[in-house]
Write a protein that holds these residues in place. Sequence first.
Motif, PDB file in Angstrom:
ATOM      1  N   ASN A   1      48.613  60.332  60.740  1.00 23.51           N
ATOM      2  CA  ASN A   1      48.743  61.768  60.498  1.00 23.51           C
ATOM      3  C   ASN A   1      50.154  62.149  60.053  1.00 23.51           C
ATOM      4  O   ASN A   1      50.329  63.013  59.183  1.00 23.51           O
ATOM      5  CB  ASN A   1      48.365  62.540  61.767  1.00 23.51           C
ATOM      6  CG  ASN A   1      46.904  62.382  62.120  1.00 23.51           C
ATOM      7  OD1 ASN A   1      46.046  62.330  61.245  1.00 23.51           O
ATOM      8  ND2 ASN A   1      46.598  62.284  63.402  1.00 23.51           N
ATOM      9  N   VAL A   2      51.161  61.535  60.654  1.00 22.15           N
ATOM     10  CA  VAL A   2      52.539  61.832  60.263  1.00 22.15           C
ATOM     11  C   VAL A   2      52.793  61.365  58.841  1.00 22.15           C
ATOM     12  O   VAL A   2      53.394  62.085  58.029  1.00 22.15           O
ATOM     13  CB  VAL A   2      53.531  61.171  61.246  1.00 22.15           C
ATOM     14  CG1 VAL A   2      54.959  61.264  60.700  1.00 22.15           C
ATOM     15  CG2 VAL A   2      53.452  61.832  62.615  1.00 22.15           C
ATOM     16  N   GLN A   3      52.323  60.163  58.512  1.00 23.81           N
ATOM     17  CA  GLN A   3      52.517  59.644  57.154  1.00 23.81           C
ATOM     18  C   GLN A   3      51.813  60.538  56.130  1.00 23.81           C
ATOM     19  O   GLN A   3      52.327  60.743  55.025  1.00 23.81           O
ATOM     20  CB  GLN A   3      51.999  58.205  57.067  1.00 23.81           C
ATOM     21  CG  GLN A   3      52.871  57.185  57.792  1.00 23.81           C
ATOM     22  CD  GLN A   3      52.547  57.062  59.277  1.00 23.81           C
ATOM     23  OE1 GLN A   3      51.830  57.890  59.856  1.00 23.81           O
ATOM     24  NE2 GLN A   3      53.069  56.018  59.907  1.00 23.81           N
ATOM     25  N   ARG A   4      50.649  61.070  56.492  1.00 20.98           N
ATOM     26  CA  ARG A   4      49.934  61.974  55.588  1.00 20.98           C
ATOM     27  C   ARG A   4      50.717  63.277  55.404  1.00 20.98           C
ATOM     28  O   ARG A   4      50.792  63.822  54.297  1.00 20.98           O
ATOM     29  CB  ARG A   4      48.531  62.247  56.130  1.00 20.98           C
ATOM     30  CG  ARG A   4      47.677  63.084  55.181  1.00 20.98           C
ATOM     31  CD  ARG A   4      46.254  63.235  55.704  1.00 20.98           C
ATOM     32  NE  ARG A   4      45.497  61.983  55.556  1.00 20.98           N
ATOM     33  CZ  ARG A   4      45.234  61.139  56.552  1.00 20.98           C
ATOM     34  NH1 ARG A   4      45.662  61.403  57.776  1.00 20.98           N
ATOM     35  NH2 ARG A   4      44.546  60.036  56.350  1.00 20.98           N
ATOM     36  N   GLN A   5      51.303  63.760  56.469  1.00 23.17           N
ATOM     37  CA  GLN A   5      52.132  64.968  56.388  1.00 23.17           C
ATOM     38  C   GLN A   5      53.345  64.731  55.500  1.00 23.17           C
ATOM     39  O   GLN A   5      53.711  65.584  54.681  1.00 23.17           O
ATOM     40  CB  GLN A   5      52.580  65.368  57.799  1.00 23.17           C
ATOM     41  CG  GLN A   5      53.451  66.607  57.856  1.00 23.17           C
ATOM     42  CD  GLN A   5      53.849  66.964  59.291  1.00 23.17           C
ATOM     43  OE1 GLN A   5      53.231  66.502  60.261  1.00 23.17           O
ATOM     44  NE2 GLN A   5      54.881  67.770  59.430  1.00 23.17           N
ATOM     45  N   ILE A   6      53.973  63.577  55.639  1.00 23.22           N
ATOM     46  CA  ILE A   6      55.132  63.229  54.816  1.00 23.22           C
ATOM     47  C   ILE A   6      54.725  63.116  53.352  1.00 23.22           C
ATOM     48  O   ILE A   6      55.432  63.589  52.454  1.00 23.22           O
ATOM     49  CB  ILE A   6      55.761  61.909  55.318  1.00 23.22           C
ATOM     50  CG1 ILE A   6      56.373  62.120  56.710  1.00 23.22           C
ATOM     51  CG2 ILE A   6      56.803  61.391  54.346  1.00 23.22           C
ATOM     52  CD1 ILE A   6      56.794  60.841  57.403  1.00 23.22           C
ATOM     53  N   ALA A   7      53.566  62.505  53.100  1.00 23.13           N
ATOM     54  CA  ALA A   7      53.087  62.370  51.721  1.00 23.13           C
ATOM     55  C   ALA A   7      52.859  63.734  51.089  1.00 23.13           C
ATOM     56  O   ALA A   7      53.207  63.960  49.918  1.00 23.13           O
ATOM     57  CB  ALA A   7      51.798  61.549  51.698  1.00 23.13           C
ATOM     58  N   GLY A   8      52.280  64.655  51.853  1.00 17.33           N
ATOM     59  CA  GLY A   8      52.058  65.991  51.324  1.00 17.33           C
ATOM     60  C   GLY A   8      53.351  66.688  50.955  1.00 17.33           C
ATOM     61  O   GLY A   8      53.440  67.355  49.910  1.00 17.33           O
ATOM     62  N   LYS A   9      54.361  66.538  51.800  1.00 17.31           N
ATOM     63  CA  LYS A   9      55.656  67.150  51.486  1.00 17.31           C
ATOM     64  C   LYS A   9      56.292  66.490  50.278  1.00 17.31           C
ATOM     65  O   LYS A   9      56.896  67.165  49.426  1.00 17.31           O
ATOM     66  CB  LYS A   9      56.587  67.065  52.695  1.00 17.31           C
ATOM     67  CG  LYS A   9      57.964  67.666  52.410  1.00 17.31           C
ATOM     68  CD  LYS A   9      58.758  67.888  53.663  1.00 17.31           C
ATOM     69  CE  LYS A   9      60.098  68.514  53.343  1.00 17.31           C
ATOM     70  NZ  LYS A   9      60.857  68.904  54.549  1.00 17.31           N
ATOM     71  N   MET A  10      56.165  65.173  50.173  1.00 20.15           N
ATOM     72  CA  MET A  10      56.736  64.457  49.021  1.00 20.15           C
ATOM     73  C   MET A  10      56.113  64.946  47.722  1.00 20.15           C
ATOM     74  O   MET A  10      56.802  65.138  46.714  1.00 20.15           O
ATOM     75  CB  MET A  10      56.493  62.951  49.202  1.00 20.15           C
ATOM     76  CG  MET A  10      57.305  62.071  48.259  1.00 20.15           C
ATOM     77  SD  MET A  10      59.045  62.064  48.696  1.00 20.15           S
ATOM     78  CE  MET A  10      59.781  61.967  47.071  1.00 20.15           C
ATOM     79  N   ILE A  11      54.818  65.182  47.721  1.00 16.49           N
ATOM     80  CA  ILE A  11      54.142  65.693  46.532  1.00 16.49           C
ATOM     81  C   ILE A  11      54.644  67.092  46.189  1.00 16.49           C
ATOM     82  O   ILE A  11      54.879  67.411  45.010  1.00 16.49           O
ATOM     83  CB  ILE A  11      52.612  65.703  46.742  1.00 16.49           C
ATOM     84  CG1 ILE A  11      52.069  64.264  46.788  1.00 16.49           C
ATOM     85  CG2 ILE A  11      51.923  66.503  45.652  1.00 16.49           C
ATOM     86  CD1 ILE A  11      52.211  63.500  45.491  1.00 16.49           C
TER      87      ILE A  11
END
Length: 266
Positions: free
Chosen positions: A22-32
């Motif tokens: 979940n944290v990695q998905r949150q980070i990916a969303g912010k990176m996008i």
Amino acid sequence: MNKRLIAERFSKAITTYPKEANVQRQIAGKMIRLLTEHIPSPCSKVIEFGCGTGIYSRMLLQALRPEELLLNDLCPDMKYCCEDLLMKKQVSFLPGDAETVSFPTESTLITSCSALQWFESPENFFERCNTLLNNQGYFAFSTFGKENMKEIRSVTGQGLPYRSLSELEAALAPHYDLIHSEEEKLHRSFPSPLQVLYHLKETGVTGTGKQHWTRRELNRFCEEYIRLFGDNQSVPLTYHPIYIIAKKRSLSPDPSPKGGEEENVL
């Protein structure tokens, strides 16, 4: 870094990673979000190293609409997690160690989310990517800083050799212009230290950690974790993501007069 062991751990976590990350998905969303703010779209040729199960890859494809998207991962089995992506004609997969595998040149964007911390030498990789980008190319990534999983390091004395934001910026400076850089702290809570270990195993991020614990070692870990960080209800785990977007530095034009002409001084 034991790259073989890292690949094995992530391969074993393929089925559980999407649920636990979940944290990695949150980070990916912010990176996008950062990419769409700072990089022109569509991008023609994109390389993503350390694609994993494709969480960031799917976001990239939708947000940047690349003409070519090359996915890379150390673990060859990740190809099967990205089969839906690979059905698209513009997407391909190249297994191997991103620090040594042969990537195509003249790329528009080289990017990654939550992977660079596993590299032997991020500094050498920065220089290498500079040669792979076209003259207007971007290099964008998220990784983790020195306080990442600080609780684990405090109890076990083990952890990855994380770079600080300033260290990463200094390593990029000879080859890139920094467009955006920031860091943040994200926190998760777990019912017990055992649940922390379970979470790490299910996401595969124990790639350099100890594989087998004796009962005495496990009990000591739990007791020390609770003593240092716990309360009556839960224990924390800290994530320390770093986000960087850089642009390949353009060569300065030659300031000398053309054609051998001398300046006429009056």
